[in-house]
Design an enzyme around this catalytic site. Sequence first.
Site, mmCIF file in Angstrom:
data_model
loop_
_atom_site.group_PDB
_atom_site.id
_atom_site.type_symbol
_atom_site.label_atom_id
_atom_site.label_comp_id
_atom_site.label_asym_id
_atom_site.label_seq_id
_atom_site.Cartn_x
_atom_site.Cartn_y
_atom_site.Cartn_z
ATOM 1 N N VAL A 14 -40.742 -3.574 3.339
ATOM 2 C CA VAL A 14 -42.044 -4.529 3.057
ATOM 3 C C VAL A 14 -43.288 -3.649 3.104
ATOM 4 O O VAL A 14 -44.437 -4.093 2.721
ATOM 5 C CB VAL A 14 -42.165 -5.489 4.206
ATOM 6 C CG1 VAL A 14 -40.974 -6.525 4.115
ATOM 7 C CG2 VAL A 14 -42.301 -5.030 5.533
ATOM 8 N N GLY A 15 -43.276 -2.393 3.312
ATOM 9 C CA GLY A 15 -44.300 -1.433 3.236
ATOM 10 C C GLY A 15 -44.691 -0.915 4.844
ATOM 11 O O GLY A 15 -45.752 -0.336 4.606
ATOM 12 N N VAL A 18 -45.628 2.909 4.432
ATOM 13 C CA VAL A 18 -46.831 3.201 3.597
ATOM 14 C C VAL A 18 -48.031 2.510 4.406
ATOM 15 O O VAL A 18 -49.165 3.313 4.625
ATOM 16 C CB VAL A 18 -46.830 2.557 1.999
ATOM 17 C CG1 VAL A 18 -48.028 2.398 1.661
ATOM 18 C CG2 VAL A 18 -45.652 3.040 1.307
ATOM 19 N N LYS A 33 -41.287 8.091 14.249
ATOM 20 C CA LYS A 33 -40.093 7.035 13.733
ATOM 21 C C LYS A 33 -38.789 7.464 14.407
ATOM 22 O O LYS A 33 -38.248 8.507 14.547
ATOM 23 C CB LYS A 33 -39.841 7.275 12.246
ATOM 24 C CG LYS A 33 -38.667 6.640 11.665
ATOM 25 C CD LYS A 33 -39.048 5.419 11.019
ATOM 26 C CE LYS A 33 -37.500 4.676 10.379
ATOM 27 N NZ LYS A 33 -38.145 3.600 9.597
ATOM 28 N N GLY A 102 -40.619 0.956 13.821
ATOM 29 C CA GLY A 102 -39.137 0.542 13.777
ATOM 30 C C GLY A 102 -38.141 0.895 12.666
ATOM 31 O O GLY A 102 -38.821 1.808 11.819
ATOM 32 N N GLY A 104 -36.440 -1.531 9.444
ATOM 33 C CA GLY A 104 -36.398 -2.861 8.933
ATOM 34 C C GLY A 104 -37.264 -4.039 9.696
ATOM 35 O O GLY A 104 -38.085 -3.571 10.155
ATOM 36 N N PRO A 185 -53.434 -3.349 -1.094
ATOM 37 C CA PRO A 185 -52.902 -3.999 -2.384
ATOM 38 C C PRO A 185 -51.774 -2.993 -3.029
ATOM 39 O O PRO A 185 -51.392 -1.822 -2.548
ATOM 40 C CB PRO A 185 -54.074 -3.401 -3.323
ATOM 41 C CG PRO A 185 -55.158 -3.140 -2.440
ATOM 42 C CD PRO A 185 -54.721 -2.849 -1.058
HETATM 43 N N1 LIG Z 1 -49.095 -0.716 -1.341
HETATM 44 C C1 LIG Z 1 -48.100 -0.222 -1.764
HETATM 45 N N2 LIG Z 1 -48.364 0.414 -3.009
HETATM 46 C C2 LIG Z 1 -47.239 0.709 -3.669
HETATM 47 N N3 LIG Z 1 -46.050 1.049 -3.324
HETATM 48 C C3 LIG Z 1 -45.873 0.355 -1.967
HETATM 49 C C4 LIG Z 1 -46.879 -0.043 -1.221
HETATM 50 N N4 LIG Z 1 -46.158 -0.245 -0.150
HETATM 51 C C5 LIG Z 1 -44.838 0.013 -0.125
HETATM 52 N N5 LIG Z 1 -44.482 0.651 -1.337
HETATM 53 C C6 LIG Z 1 -43.290 1.086 -2.099
HETATM 54 O O1 LIG Z 1 -42.242 0.096 -1.544
HETATM 55 C C7 LIG Z 1 -41.205 0.900 -0.959
HETATM 56 C C8 LIG Z 1 -40.587 0.296 0.264
HETATM 57 O O2 LIG Z 1 -41.995 0.584 1.372
HETATM 58 P P1 LIG Z 1 -41.869 1.316 2.674
HETATM 59 O O3 LIG Z 1 -40.722 2.545 2.517
HETATM 60 O O4 LIG Z 1 -43.061 1.564 3.138
HETATM 61 O O5 LIG Z 1 -40.958 -0.040 3.415
HETATM 62 P P2 LIG Z 1 -40.561 0.206 4.791
HETATM 63 O O6 LIG Z 1 -41.029 -1.476 5.443
HETATM 64 O O7 LIG Z 1 -41.101 1.121 5.529
HETATM 65 O O8 LIG Z 1 -39.138 -0.021 4.687
HETATM 66 P P3 LIG Z 1 -37.943 0.646 6.036
HETATM 67 O O9 LIG Z 1 -37.445 -0.672 6.845
HETATM 68 O O10 LIG Z 1 -36.779 1.083 5.160
HETATM 69 O O11 LIG Z 1 -38.716 1.480 7.016
HETATM 70 C C9 LIG Z 1 -41.437 2.189 -1.142
HETATM 71 O O12 LIG Z 1 -40.792 2.826 -2.438
HETATM 72 C C10 LIG Z 1 -42.878 2.442 -1.192
HETATM 73 O O13 LIG Z 1 -43.437 3.690 -1.920
HETATM 74 C C1 LIG Z 2 -31.927 1.889 5.738
HETATM 75 C C2 LIG Z 2 -33.374 1.183 5.575
HETATM 76 N N1 LIG Z 2 -34.319 1.732 4.910
HETATM 77 C C3 LIG Z 2 -33.945 0.983 6.854
HETATM 78 N N2 LIG Z 2 -34.186 2.340 7.358
HETATM 79 C C4 LIG Z 2 -32.828 0.080 7.718
HETATM 80 C C5 LIG Z 2 -32.876 -1.435 7.336
HETATM 81 C C6 LIG Z 2 -31.731 -2.066 8.336
HETATM 82 C C7 LIG Z 2 -31.890 -3.527 7.701
HETATM 83 C C8 LIG Z 2 -30.755 -4.313 8.467
HETATM 84 C C9 LIG Z 2 -30.679 -5.807 8.170
HETATM 85 O O1 LIG Z 2 -31.782 -6.467 8.541
HETATM 86 O O2 LIG Z 2 -29.572 -6.064 7.536
HETATM 87 MG MG LIG Z 3 -40.188 2.639 6.679
#
Ligand SMILES: Nc1ncnc2c1ncn2[C@@H]1O[C@H](COP(=O)(O)OP(=O)(O)OP(=O)(O)O)[C@@H](O)[C@H]1O
Ligand SMILES: C[C@H](N)[C@H](N)CCCCCC(=O)O
Ligand SMILES: [Mg+2]
Length: 211
Positions: A14-15, A18, A33, A102, A104, A185
């Site tokens: 979900v981002g 970022v 992390k 965290g 996920g 955004p």
């Molecule tokens: N505001 C943004 N603009 C453009 N791309 C984004 C934005 N936020 C996230 N992304 C892209 O979306 C993807 C997922 O984002 P991110 O890695 O931040 O997710 P996460 O919630 O940290 O996931 P995880 O659970 O794996 O830690 C990445 O490719 C990232 O570059």
């Molecule tokens: C590998 C991924 N980018 C995250 N670090 C871990 C996400 C776990 C999700 C598990 C689930 O909810 O099914």
């Molecule tokens: Mg992440």
Amino acid sequence: MNKRIVVTGTDTGVGKTVFSAGLAGLLGANYWKPVQAGLEQETDSECVRRLGGLSSDRIVPELYRLRTPASPHYSAEIDGVRIDTETLRLPDSGERQLVIEGAGGLMVPLTARTLYIDIFERWQLPVVLCAKTELGTINHSLLSIEALRKRQIRILGIAFVGERNAETESAVCEIGRVRWLGRLPWLVPLTDDRLQAAFKDAFVSSDFLYL
Ligand SMILES: Nc1ncnc2c1ncn2[C@@H]1O[C@H](COP(=O)(O)OP(=O)(O)OP(=O)(O)O)[C@@H](O)[C@H]1O
Ligand SMILES: C[C@H](N)[C@H](N)CCCCCC(=O)O
Ligand SMILES: [Mg+2]
């Protein structure tokens, strides 16, 4: 103390990373992390360092570095590692604030018996909930808010990611009774300069201070 914030989300991807990069940049905070699952692509710590413009000493090393991009409990099993949840103790980050990400969503397992939300409950830190603005987020956000409230985990507010969706954002904040912190955004291309500028426009640092 006003120093540590947990960044969680409604789901994986979900981002959170970022957002954490922008937040650590805005606050001059360190980043941690605790459990990284997936080492082949850029790790979350590396991404935050790059996008947030952080020096390497502002990244607290992970406690577990697991090879497979999967749920941490399973990724650990593949590596033949047992995540000892007692080792997940908050580090001292000196004078700086600390942004903790965290993995996920809230109910992702670290072991067969311990979910990430159990650790957040133990830490007694406030959380920021990251949520996309797209269809489906109302349900995911309200479920996450309910789970946090059930455990009496303080919610600083919700940070949306994506294109503006006024009805969705207000439904989550009004029904969930949570503070709207801002909306980052979707940035294409996503560069350190663009993220830091967009983050400053979208969020106010004092919203991340707490008593
Ligand atoms: N505001 C943004 N603009 C453009 N791309 C984004 C934005 N936020 C996230 N992304 C892209 O979306 C993807 C997922 O984002 P991110 O890695 O931040 O997710 P996460 O919630 O940290 O996931 P995880 O659970 O794996 O830690 C990445 O490719 C990232 O570059
Ligand atoms: C590998 C991924 N980018 C995250 N670090 C871990 C996400 C776990 C999700 C598990 C689930 O909810 O099914
Ligand atoms: Mg992440």
